[in-house]
Design an enzyme around this catalytic site. Sequence first.
Site, PDB file in Angstrom:
ATOM      1  N   GLU A   1      10.472  -5.629   0.412  1.00  0.00           N
ATOM      2  CA  GLU A   1       9.350  -6.551   0.272  1.00  0.00           C
ATOM      3  C   GLU A   1       9.326  -7.173  -1.123  1.00  0.00           C
ATOM      4  O   GLU A   1       9.113  -8.363  -1.281  1.00  0.00           O
ATOM      5  CB  GLU A   1       8.042  -5.816   0.549  1.00  0.00           C
ATOM      6  CG  GLU A   1       6.883  -6.774   0.719  1.00  0.00           C
ATOM      7  CD  GLU A   1       5.542  -6.087   0.764  1.00  0.00           C
ATOM      8  OE1 GLU A   1       5.473  -4.889   0.455  1.00  0.00           O
ATOM      9  OE2 GLU A   1       4.564  -6.768   1.111  1.00  0.00           O
TER      10      GLU A   1
ATOM     11  N   GLN B   1       1.990  -1.047   9.256  1.00  0.00           N
ATOM     12  CA  GLN B   1       2.562  -0.034   8.359  1.00  0.00           C
ATOM     13  C   GLN B   1       1.565   1.100   8.146  1.00  0.00           C
ATOM     14  O   GLN B   1       0.503   0.888   7.554  1.00  0.00           O
ATOM     15  CB  GLN B   1       2.892  -0.729   7.029  1.00  0.00           C
ATOM     16  CG  GLN B   1       3.332   0.189   5.925  1.00  0.00           C
ATOM     17  CD  GLN B   1       3.657  -0.582   4.657  1.00  0.00           C
ATOM     18  OE1 GLN B   1       4.743  -1.107   4.497  1.00  0.00           O
ATOM     19  NE2 GLN B   1       2.699  -0.661   3.745  1.00  0.00           N
ATOM     20  N   GLY B   2       1.860   2.274   8.643  1.00  0.00           N
ATOM     21  CA  GLY B   2       0.927   3.405   8.546  1.00  0.00           C
ATOM     22  C   GLY B   2       1.253   4.322   7.383  1.00  0.00           C
ATOM     23  O   GLY B   2       1.898   5.361   7.567  1.00  0.00           O
TER      24      GLY B   2
END
Lengths: 391, 318
Positions: free
Chosen positions: A243, A121-122
Amino acid sequence: MTHEESFLVEAQSWLNKHLAILRAQFDSKQNHEPECRIMWDSMLCAGGYVGINWPQTLGGRGLSIVEVIKFHELCASLNTPQPINSIGHAILAPTLLKFGREDQLDKYLPGILSGTDIWCQGYSEPASGSDLASVKMTAVKNADNNWVVNGHKIWTTQAHLARWCFALVRTTPKELGTRSHSGLSFMLIDMKAPGVRVEQIKQLTGEADYNEIFFEDVEVSADQLLGHEGDGWKIAMAAAEFERGVYFLPRVILLEQELSALQGELAEYDLSATKRIVWEEYYQELADICQVIRWRVERVVELVSSGQTPGIDGAILKLLWSETRQKIIEARLELCNESALSAPSVAADATKCASMVRDFLWSRAETIVAGTTQIQKNIIGERLLGLPKDR
Amino acid sequence: MEDSIDNVVVDGFERLLKEQHPITYARQAPTLEQASQQRLWEEFVNGGWTDNDFKELCQQSDDLLLRLGELSGYYLLTLPLASTTFLVQNLLNAIAPLADYCERFRTKPVALGVGAFKQSEQWFNYHGKDAFYMWLVPHQRKGLELSLYDGQSLQVKDSIDPSLAIAVPTAEVLFTYQIPEQEARSLFTMYQLFQLAHLVGVAQAALDLAITYAKERHQFGVAIGSFQGIKHALTDAWVALDNARYALRSATGLYNHHESYAASLGTAKRLAFAAAKNATKLSIQVHGGVGFAWEHDAHLFLKRAYQVMRQLEYTFDI
């Protein structure tokens, strides 16, 4: 027996069998080690336990989110490791399913299902941590109508193993007077593309799961943009909701196991009567808050199961869980006495206290990752209590 | 359907308190000697808020009792509704000799005190000469000793809470009775939950005052609520109160004698006490100098919270 019930029976039996195979190589104290997590990921993929609620046409089982939650609950109760591609399973896949075009689903989902494609995840950058909307990594269109990406991401978990990175990039330059959230897009970037360089960051635990990623004139095809140009913030926020919704219950179960371990350790520990009273009061305080966390996670699961997003309840849950986990682990470490001085590197010796040191050190990250405690409190204070922003 | 009945009841209760018992009224420490307080009590009685049917309505709903309890704290109620409705009704059912008082209890408020055996150490919230006062002494493994006093025989004293004076007994008891342990335990549940909710309501009112003030008060050119030092403290206080509500909701399972909820009641008590102490003190702190002034309401909530906790503490010894 319904289809859902038979799935859970089958899952229980599969877990018992395959966890035994895993445990022959890695004991539970090694759950956090990459090799153990990679093996578990492969086993879940081979067993068909990734994509439980994906449509059958896309290789999933076509079950509901309730079965996903129950499966993860089962895993947590058996103390399974977290699969190495949990970011792919828990964040990217549901985001793709919600915002992706058909060609994108066909291109990216099979690699997650088979376990060949690990995702990272950037989001964070050296100058953009809590202030995520201020990301500076740019994407500019070239003559072929593709994007050319330049920038620097940091604290990127598993980037050194990842095949793909989903990143927030600025496709419209930030100008005075415009909201920093606008102009961001959500891009799926090939980590093998020319111009991508990864450098591992050693963490205070001595491990190196985190990385820096440098993007230098990386060409990204136009069809690797998820959603529309400028939708990045909206998609990133929705991804975070996935999430906090589905994947929080296992963490709460782990927390309860840790509380129960603390109770056992306290019972065995040789304490003076006075100290025992103090410890027991502290234990009660922790037990009370764990109970509240359990009630809260049940509420969030109820919301998610009925198709809603956890919203502010997710922020409160993350806040309470992270702070309580730190306290429980620290309490357990304190009961280790001098053994609490063992370096985490000797955890492989399987001494309980060495792994406790590692857990204690790692737990410092819980109030930083996925939105710091301070950011969660800003969210709650501003959205729920209506307090003014500080900018 | 149940929700809509609850909402009607709660709205009615809130309207009653808002109109007839605002904080400015509580500030006057009204007793039944005042016509306004007597009228308000009559409204409670005639409106059915003190009778067995109302208690049963609360038993059927998961959070009706809690919402009403919160409102009673929010408006600093100065009448002993909780003890009259949720305790006396139980006592009348459990203690046959008390039936003689039944008719009188039907229209009179009954205040409750729990704690010391020695009469010289006993005290009540004072509601006027026209109320009854019931003192309960918890004996470990033996149950409760009940003593009933007449309002005429009490000596009134100022208390920490300016909205509720206290009174100490000076004469012989009207009636005594030994309640067996088994019965004693189940007597208190609804009263305890209502009073814990009252405490949460007191704290919520204090916190709401502080939140409003933090939005309005400007220093250094900005609203003070934008400073994380204040914003985060208020957020922590709000979450702590909300945690207590989760525990209270869980403990309502005890209404119907589900012992498995007993642990939730303990959790609710600890969380509500800690959250109320924090919120009421924080409110004064956020207000700064004006929060320390008698004319401001912040101190009323702090004082009520501490008085309620003192009263409630002993009920958990049973």
